[in-house]
Each structure stands twice: as structure tokens, then as C-alpha cells.
Write a protein that holds these residues in place. Structure first.
Motif, mmCIF file in Angstrom:
data_model
loop_
_atom_site.group_PDB
_atom_site.id
_atom_site.type_symbol
_atom_site.label_atom_id
_atom_site.label_comp_id
_atom_site.label_asym_id
_atom_site.label_seq_id
_atom_site.Cartn_x
_atom_site.Cartn_y
_atom_site.Cartn_z
ATOM 1 N N ASP A 45 0.739 -1.887 -7.981
ATOM 2 C CA ASP A 45 2.141 -1.474 -8.027
ATOM 3 C C ASP A 45 2.294 -0.139 -8.740
ATOM 4 O O ASP A 45 3.124 0.697 -8.361
ATOM 5 C CB ASP A 45 2.984 -2.541 -8.734
ATOM 6 C CG ASP A 45 3.077 -3.832 -7.931
ATOM 7 O OD1 ASP A 45 2.858 -3.779 -6.708
ATOM 8 O OD2 ASP A 45 3.367 -4.882 -8.528
ATOM 9 N N MET A 46 1.476 0.081 -9.772
ATOM 10 C CA MET A 46 1.543 1.334 -10.522
ATOM 11 C C MET A 46 1.192 2.527 -9.634
ATOM 12 O O MET A 46 1.858 3.568 -9.661
ATOM 13 C CB MET A 46 0.589 1.267 -11.721
ATOM 14 C CG MET A 46 0.659 2.480 -12.649
ATOM 15 S SD MET A 46 -0.588 2.364 -13.966
ATOM 16 C CE MET A 46 -0.098 0.803 -14.718
ATOM 17 N N THR A 47 0.136 2.368 -8.826
ATOM 18 C CA THR A 47 -0.275 3.463 -7.944
ATOM 19 C C THR A 47 0.797 3.769 -6.909
ATOM 20 O O THR A 47 1.077 4.934 -6.620
ATOM 21 C CB THR A 47 -1.594 3.108 -7.234
ATOM 22 O OG1 THR A 47 -2.522 2.555 -8.161
ATOM 23 C CG2 THR A 47 -2.198 4.340 -6.588
ATOM 24 N N THR A 48 1.409 2.729 -6.364
ATOM 25 C CA THR A 48 2.486 2.939 -5.402
ATOM 26 C C THR A 48 3.656 3.661 -6.055
ATOM 27 O O THR A 48 4.273 4.556 -5.446
ATOM 28 C CB THR A 48 2.956 1.593 -4.825
ATOM 29 O OG1 THR A 48 1.846 0.910 -4.241
ATOM 30 C CG2 THR A 48 4.022 1.808 -3.767
ATOM 31 N N ASN A 49 3.969 3.285 -7.287
ATOM 32 C CA ASN A 49 5.052 3.960 -8.003
ATOM 33 C C ASN A 49 4.746 5.436 -8.212
ATOM 34 O O ASN A 49 5.640 6.294 -8.082
ATOM 35 C CB ASN A 49 5.297 3.284 -9.356
ATOM 36 C CG ASN A 49 5.904 1.902 -9.213
ATOM 37 O OD1 ASN A 49 6.498 1.573 -8.187
ATOM 38 N ND2 ASN A 49 5.748 1.075 -10.228
ATOM 39 N N LEU A 102 -7.141 5.680 -4.014
ATOM 40 C CA LEU A 102 -7.253 5.043 -5.326
ATOM 41 C C LEU A 102 -6.756 3.600 -5.267
ATOM 42 O O LEU A 102 -7.387 2.682 -5.805
ATOM 43 C CB LEU A 102 -6.452 5.844 -6.353
ATOM 44 C CG LEU A 102 -6.448 5.320 -7.792
ATOM 45 C CD1 LEU A 102 -7.865 5.291 -8.364
ATOM 46 C CD2 LEU A 102 -5.536 6.185 -8.662
ATOM 47 N N GLU A 103 -5.647 3.391 -4.582
ATOM 48 C CA GLU A 103 -5.092 2.046 -4.471
ATOM 49 C C GLU A 103 -5.982 1.153 -3.613
ATOM 50 O O GLU A 103 -6.119 -0.048 -3.892
ATOM 51 C CB GLU A 103 -3.684 2.121 -3.876
ATOM 52 C CG GLU A 103 -2.942 0.807 -3.898
ATOM 53 C CD GLU A 103 -1.470 0.981 -3.615
ATOM 54 O OE1 GLU A 103 -0.907 0.136 -2.894
ATOM 55 O OE2 GLU A 103 -0.869 1.954 -4.125
ATOM 56 N N ALA A 104 -6.585 1.709 -2.582
ATOM 57 C CA ALA A 104 -7.483 0.920 -1.734
ATOM 58 C C ALA A 104 -8.698 0.447 -2.524
ATOM 59 O O ALA A 104 -9.164 -0.684 -2.343
ATOM 60 C CB ALA A 104 -7.924 1.751 -0.528
ATOM 61 N N ASP A 113 -10.715 -1.117 5.851
ATOM 62 C CA ASP A 113 -9.749 -2.212 5.892
ATOM 63 C C ASP A 113 -8.784 -2.139 4.707
ATOM 64 O O ASP A 113 -7.584 -2.399 4.853
ATOM 65 C CB ASP A 113 -10.465 -3.557 5.885
ATOM 66 C CG ASP A 113 -11.157 -3.843 7.206
ATOM 67 O OD1 ASP A 113 -10.757 -3.239 8.218
ATOM 68 O OD2 ASP A 113 -12.101 -4.650 7.228
ATOM 69 N N ALA A 114 -9.314 -1.793 3.533
ATOM 70 C CA ALA A 114 -8.450 -1.678 2.361
ATOM 71 C C ALA A 114 -7.428 -0.556 2.541
ATOM 72 O O ALA A 114 -6.237 -0.721 2.227
ATOM 73 C CB ALA A 114 -9.291 -1.422 1.112
ATOM 74 N N LEU A 115 -7.878 0.584 3.066
ATOM 75 C CA LEU A 115 -6.950 1.676 3.351
ATOM 76 C C LEU A 115 -5.880 1.238 4.346
ATOM 77 O O LEU A 115 -4.688 1.517 4.176
ATOM 78 C CB LEU A 115 -7.716 2.886 3.899
ATOM 79 C CG LEU A 115 -8.569 3.682 2.918
ATOM 80 C CD1 LEU A 115 -9.474 4.652 3.671
ATOM 81 C CD2 LEU A 115 -7.691 4.445 1.939
ATOM 82 N N GLY A 116 -6.317 0.539 5.399
ATOM 83 C CA GLY A 116 -5.386 0.104 6.422
ATOM 84 C C GLY A 116 -4.351 -0.872 5.909
ATOM 85 O O GLY A 116 -3.161 -0.787 6.267
ATOM 86 N N TRP A 117 -4.764 -1.801 5.049
ATOM 87 C CA TRP A 117 -3.818 -2.794 4.539
ATOM 88 C C TRP A 117 -2.816 -2.175 3.586
ATOM 89 O O TRP A 117 -1.634 -2.537 3.587
ATOM 90 C CB TRP A 117 -4.560 -3.956 3.874
ATOM 91 C CG TRP A 117 -4.891 -5.012 4.860
ATOM 92 C CD1 TRP A 117 -6.129 -5.344 5.333
ATOM 93 C CD2 TRP A 117 -3.962 -5.866 5.543
ATOM 94 N NE1 TRP A 117 -6.033 -6.350 6.264
ATOM 95 C CE2 TRP A 117 -4.711 -6.692 6.416
ATOM 96 C CE3 TRP A 117 -2.586 -6.002 5.509
ATOM 97 C CZ2 TRP A 117 -4.122 -7.636 7.237
ATOM 98 C CZ3 TRP A 117 -1.985 -6.952 6.332
ATOM 99 C CH2 TRP A 117 -2.754 -7.753 7.181
ATOM 100 N N ARG A 118 -3.252 -1.239 2.741
ATOM 101 C CA ARG A 118 -2.278 -0.582 1.856
ATOM 102 C C ARG A 118 -1.341 0.315 2.658
ATOM 103 O O ARG A 118 -0.175 0.488 2.290
ATOM 104 C CB ARG A 118 -2.997 0.219 0.774
ATOM 105 C CG ARG A 118 -3.887 -0.595 -0.137
ATOM 106 C CD ARG A 118 -3.289 -1.944 -0.501
ATOM 107 N NE ARG A 118 -2.074 -1.828 -1.327
ATOM 108 C CZ ARG A 118 -1.265 -2.850 -1.574
ATOM 109 N NH1 ARG A 118 -1.514 -4.047 -1.065
ATOM 110 N NH2 ARG A 118 -0.196 -2.669 -2.330
ATOM 111 N N LEU A 119 -1.833 0.879 3.747
ATOM 112 C CA LEU A 119 -0.956 1.623 4.646
ATOM 113 C C LEU A 119 0.093 0.701 5.254
ATOM 114 O O LEU A 119 1.288 1.029 5.297
ATOM 115 C CB LEU A 119 -1.781 2.282 5.761
ATOM 116 C CG LEU A 119 -2.468 3.603 5.430
ATOM 117 C CD1 LEU A 119 -3.500 3.948 6.505
ATOM 118 C CD2 LEU A 119 -1.440 4.721 5.327
ATOM 119 N N ASN A 120 -0.348 -0.455 5.741
ATOM 120 C CA ASN A 120 0.581 -1.400 6.354
ATOM 121 C C ASN A 120 1.661 -1.844 5.383
ATOM 122 O O ASN A 120 2.833 -1.985 5.756
ATOM 123 C CB ASN A 120 -0.179 -2.628 6.869
ATOM 124 C CG ASN A 120 -0.858 -2.390 8.192
ATOM 125 O OD1 ASN A 120 -0.337 -1.685 9.048
ATOM 126 N ND2 ASN A 120 -2.038 -2.945 8.374
#
Length: 224
Positions: free
Chosen positions: A48-52, A89-91, A143-150
Motif C-alpha cells: 500500500d505504501m508503494t502505491t501511495n 518495486l511493488e512487484a 506475473d507479479a508485475l501483471g497482478w499489480r498492474l491489474n
């Protein structure tokens, strides 16, 4: 089950059964469960911190770019780059989150049902031992990149793209009506022609969409 480990623990010959749990064994598994849930909570907060950070950075750069007609539209390209940095970083954090999540799901599917009297596959101990002996994320980087994108970043990238188009539209002189291909010149950045900028953005966004679609197919997150 996705992400089954391949460590040495997977090759142990004998398996414990629910009837053979000692007090020490049960307590050890319970403490392990609590520790893994704690890791999940910590990594959930870090995600959540990275998204913020991404949202705040995007809002700040957009305010700067749209606040003055003289500010370059290249600010939005920088915003896209920064968002990709936050995404990677989030992935990486998400992959670590999934390691703990996978262990928790193993115990929730097998250990606690066994403790409550349900019949389970007695070989689940080898799966857990394999995960503990050789920790690895059940999902790939892509897959991690794709899921955080989604979940988050496609919305952020969509907002940046529309804001970039708005900046380009505001940059053209009032009363002028540019048509293709002359409109591409609005995206010129120094010696870089506008058509090259548009082509680069198109390739980049296509790459993001492919990552998002591929992740949903290769790693069914809600079913793992």
C-alpha cells in the motif's frame, strides 16, 4: 496447487498424520502460522505504501505540468517512468508477500482441517517442508508485475495517459486545428520527433497490457 516447492523436504519418505501431532508439533505449526500471517500483514502495508508513493508522485507531476502552459509535456513521460519504477518495486514486494501467503494457505487447507477432525492428504507436510527448506515465490516477476498492474497501476497509467493528451491539446495555439500527421509534432521533445515519442508510448502501453492479461492466465491468484 501453484508454487509447490522443490526443496529437500519434498523427498522425505515418511509422512506425519493428523493422529500423530504432538503438543510441540502443533504449537510449532501454530507459531509458524502466526509468523507467516505477520509477514503478510507487514508486506501488505508495504504494498500500500508503494502505491501511495505512485499516486502522490503522479498527482504532483501532473499539477506541475498542467499548472503552467510553458511546462513541458515530457513531465508526464517522467511520471510514466517513475510509476514503472514503483511498479517493479511493488512487484518484488508482492512476490515476497506471496511466499508467506502460500505457506499460510497450505496450513489453512491441511493443518487446521486435520486438527478439527477432517481427513486430509497426509503428504502435505512434504509440501510445507519443501517451501521452508527452499523459499521461493510461487509467481514469476512478470506475473507479479501483471497482478499489480491489474490491481492498481493500469488505472494510474490510464490517468497519466489522458493527462498527457490533455497537455498536448492545451499546448496547441488557440484556433488551430491540427490533423494527422501534423498533430504528432505536438509531442516533439528537443531533437526527438513526435512520431517517435508516440511510437514509444504505444509500445510501452502495449507491453503493460500484455503483462496484465498474461498474469491473469498464468497465475490464478484467487484460486492458488
Amino acid at each position: 496447487m501453484p508454487g509447490s516447492g522443490g526443496g529437500p523436504g519434498a523427498f522425505l519418505g515418511s509422512a506425519l498424520t493428523e493422529a500423530s501431532y504432538s503438543t510441540n508439533t502443533a504449537n510449532a505449526l501454530i507459531h509458524l502460522y502466526r509468523a507467516e500471517v505477520g509477514k503478510m500483514t507487514a508486506y501488505r502495508q508495504r504494498l500500500d505504501m508503494t502505491t501511495n508513493w505512485s499516486v502522490v508522485t503522479t498527482a504532483g507531476l501532473a499539477s506541475f505540468a498542467l499548472g503552467d502552459p510553458n511546462n513541458s509535456h515530457a513531465t508526464f513521460l517522467f511520471a510514466m517512468f517513475m510509476n514503472y519504477f514503483f511498479l517493479r518495486l511493488e512487484a518484488r514486494r508482492f512476490r515476497s508477500f506471496e511466499i508467506a501467503h502460500h505457506r499460510v494457505r497450505i496450513m489453512e487447507r491441511f493443518f487446521y482441517p486435520a486438527m478439527l477432525g477432517d481427513k486430509v492428504d497426509t503428504g502435505w507436510h512434504q509440501l510445507l517442508l519443501a517451501e521452508l527448506s527452499k523459499p521461493r515465490s510461487p509467481m514469476s516477476r512478470a506475473d507479479a508485475l501483471g497482478w499489480r498492474l491489474n490491481r492498481n497501476y493500469l488505472w494510474i497509467y490510464t490517468a497519466v495517459l489522458f493527462a498527457w493528451f490533455a497537455k498536448l491539446d492545451l499546448s496547441q495555439p488557440k484556433g488551430w486545428s491540427l490533423e494527422f500527421p501534423d498533430a504528432l509534432t505536438l509531442a516533439d521533445i528537443g531533437n526527438f520527433p513526435g512520431w517517435l515519442v508516440f511510437a514509444s508510448i504505444t509500445v510501452f502501453y502495449t507491453y503493460l497490457i500484455v503483462l496484465a492479461v498474461r498474469a491473469a492466465r498464468t497465475y490464478p491468484l484467487e484460486e492458488g
